[in-house]
Design an enzyme around this catalytic site. Structure first.
Site, PDB file in Angstrom:
ATOM      1  N   LEU A 125      38.743 -29.362 -46.009  1.00 44.64           N
ATOM      2  CA  LEU A 125      37.802 -29.967 -45.088  1.00 44.64           C
ATOM      3  C   LEU A 125      37.970 -29.151 -43.515  1.00 44.64           C
ATOM      4  O   LEU A 125      37.697 -29.775 -42.654  1.00 44.64           O
ATOM      5  CB  LEU A 125      37.578 -31.509 -44.925  1.00 44.64           C
ATOM      6  CG  LEU A 125      36.923 -31.970 -46.339  1.00 44.64           C
ATOM      7  CD1 LEU A 125      36.701 -33.696 -46.261  1.00 44.64           C
ATOM      8  CD2 LEU A 125      35.688 -31.516 -46.659  1.00 44.64           C
ATOM      9  N   GLU A 160      46.114 -18.886 -36.553  1.00 43.97           N
ATOM     10  CA  GLU A 160      46.618 -19.246 -38.079  1.00 43.97           C
ATOM     11  C   GLU A 160      46.988 -18.100 -38.912  1.00 43.97           C
ATOM     12  O   GLU A 160      47.847 -18.139 -39.467  1.00 43.97           O
ATOM     13  CB  GLU A 160      45.330 -19.847 -38.784  1.00 43.97           C
ATOM     14  CG  GLU A 160      45.401 -20.519 -40.026  1.00 43.97           C
ATOM     15  CD  GLU A 160      44.633 -21.700 -40.475  1.00 43.97           C
ATOM     16  OE1 GLU A 160      43.891 -22.267 -39.372  1.00 43.97           O
ATOM     17  OE2 GLU A 160      44.629 -22.088 -41.656  1.00 43.97           O
ATOM     18  N   ASP A 172      35.801 -21.484 -41.207  1.00 47.50           N
ATOM     19  CA  ASP A 172      36.145 -22.743 -40.557  1.00 47.50           C
ATOM     20  C   ASP A 172      36.314 -22.904 -39.012  1.00 47.50           C
ATOM     21  O   ASP A 172      35.688 -23.908 -38.403  1.00 47.50           O
ATOM     22  CB  ASP A 172      37.523 -22.985 -40.971  1.00 47.50           C
ATOM     23  CG  ASP A 172      37.444 -22.818 -42.500  1.00 47.50           C
ATOM     24  OD1 ASP A 172      36.464 -22.596 -43.304  1.00 47.50           O
ATOM     25  OD2 ASP A 172      38.590 -22.723 -43.319  1.00 47.50           O
TER      26      ASP A 172
HETATM   27  C1  GLA Z   1      39.223 -21.311 -46.720  1.00 48.96           C
HETATM   28  C2  GLA Z   1      39.410 -20.001 -45.684  1.00 48.96           C
HETATM   29  C3  GLA Z   1      37.793 -19.902 -45.050  1.00 48.96           C
HETATM   30  C4  GLA Z   1      37.030 -19.127 -46.467  1.00 48.96           C
HETATM   31  C5  GLA Z   1      37.086 -20.435 -47.500  1.00 48.96           C
HETATM   32  C6  GLA Z   1      36.500 -19.963 -48.735  1.00 48.96           C
HETATM   33  O1  GLA Z   1      38.489 -22.374 -46.297  1.00 48.96           O
HETATM   34  O2  GLA Z   1      39.849 -20.812 -44.738  1.00 48.96           O
HETATM   35  O3  GLA Z   1      37.771 -18.700 -44.137  1.00 48.96           O
HETATM   36  O4  GLA Z   1      37.431 -18.154 -46.897  1.00 48.96           O
HETATM   37  O5  GLA Z   1      38.374 -20.808 -47.663  1.00 48.96           O
HETATM   38  O6  GLA Z   1      34.947 -19.624 -48.535  1.00 48.96           O
END
Ligand code: GLA
Length: 382
Positions: A125, A160, A172
């Protein structure tokens, strides 16, 4: 006690005064558009009502000191001499944000404060993105620069990817920075254009945490990215965003099977994500749910990033009469699924599916109804 109050209380106890500012940056759940962001494609997440909170005040020197309530830890660093990452401690995310901001030419001032969060760590999440955006917002509160959500998302991602060496796309950080209360956000991961979109009125979003955590997700994630890039190279395009399903269907046989399946997921998922926008705008919960179910099938069979626990909880959810559609969410291999359900039955749905999944698998799940919240904000400043 609410996470915010825990942070504020500890701040008072530690510094014998009220915080000068409190910032909040949310975690996220993705409705549809999975493993498309690093293919320059479309994603459709919402910022959830769980977040990282920082209660803080400026410092006169160039130091940052943060007490983490969740980690029971107290760390400091000097903005003029950033310590290199050390096996990815929580403070390294904040140092990474400072590094990315400095590299971007943002003038930074020091601060000190207390960090607390209620996004479960490692559940998919985006507790990391929440921490990155809360840190960026804290620097914004004490320093002299303008807040641009897309730029701050890129700062978080740089921290990151480049400081910590963990690969991610931009989804994200974008949703944690730019989320809108009561709306899901269609994000074009090439232009970073965002379109806040209301969910069908009679629905709720339920997060279904399988209680399993992702192992080896990093290497599988990097492998999927490389496979997508190789398919794009084959077609002579810069990213899989640039080919539609009809064109792909004519040329799919040119690819070896695994690469073909990976590409088919991404290309079909982009189409589903755009169709999800149409379904939302039409208030068509049935159509949106069907797209989510198709997304899960594609992630399970073509992209191969689901897990037995994810499949089990998704099957339990989809078998429930109050569910329009459920799917795994995030990177995969464990963590959480997401379901679109009838609003008037969301709590009972959660109880039924939780019990069904637990008796089928022996895992202890956590299911909660969530609401779309705003992206990173200052909720108090002097
Ligand atoms: C992780 C990565 C995102 C995305 C998802 C898959 O959460 O941090 O950038 O690539 O996987 O959709």
């Amino acid at each position: 006690m609410h996470t915010l109050d825990r942070a504020t209380q500890r701040f008072q106890a530690e510094f014998a005064t009220s915080p000068a500012a409190i910032v909040r940056a949310p975690g996220r759940v993705n409705l549809i558009g999975e493993h498309t962001d690093y293919n320059d494609g479309f994603v459709f997440p919402l910022a959830i009502d769980r977040a990282a909170w920082l209660a803080l005040r400026p410092r006169a020197d160039n130091c940052v000191r943060v007490i983490s309530l969740d980690m029971a830890d107290d760390q400091s660093f000097d903005l003029d001499d950033l310590p290199r990452p050390d096996a990815t401690r929580w403070i390294d995310y904040i140092i990474g944000v400072a590094w990315a901001l400095q590299r971007g030419g943002y003038p930074l001032a020091g601060w000190e404060g207390v960090l607390a969060g209620d996004v479960p760590i490692g559940s998919g999440l985006s507790s990391s993105a929440a921490l990155e955006l809360a840190a960026a917002r804290a620097f914004y509160c004490v320093s002299d620069f303008d807040w641009d959500a897309a730029q701050m998302a890129q700062i978080g991602r740089a921290a990151e990817n480049e400081w910590l060496g963990i690969q991610t796309g931009i989804m994200d950080q974008m949703i944690s920075a730019a989320g809108v209360a009561g709306r899901a956000l269609l994000i074009d991961c090439r232009s970073l254009e965002t379109t806040p979109t209301p969910l069908p009125a009679t629905t709720s979003i339920v997060i279904l945490d399988t209680g399993t955590r992702r192992g080896l997700v990093g290497s599988a994630y990097n492998e999927r990215r490389a496979q997508c890039e190789s398919a794009a190279r084959h077609f002579g395009i810069s990213a899989l965003r640039d080919i539609d399903l009809a064109t792909f269907a004519k040329r799919a046989d040119e690819l070896e099977p695994v690469i073909r399946w990976r590409a088919r997921h991404v290309i079909s998922e982009n189409e589903r994500t755009l169709r999800a926008r149409d379904a939302m705008l039409a208030g068509d919960a049935e159509a949106l749910g069907k797209l989510m179910i198709a997304s899960h099938t594609s992630l399970r069979d073509d992209f191969e990033v689901s897990s037995p626990a994810l499949d089990a909880i998704v099957n339990c959810a989809n078998a429930d009469p109050s569910c329009y559609g459920a799917r795994m969410t995030g990177a995969g291999f464990g963590g959480c699924a997401v379901a679109l359900v009838r609003r008037d039955d969301a709590e009972d749905f959660s109880r039924r599916v939780g019990a069904g999944y637990e008796s089928a698998t022996g895992n202890t799940p956590a299911l909660y109804v969530t609401r779309a919240s705003a992206g990173a904000t200052t909720i108090k400043s002097e």
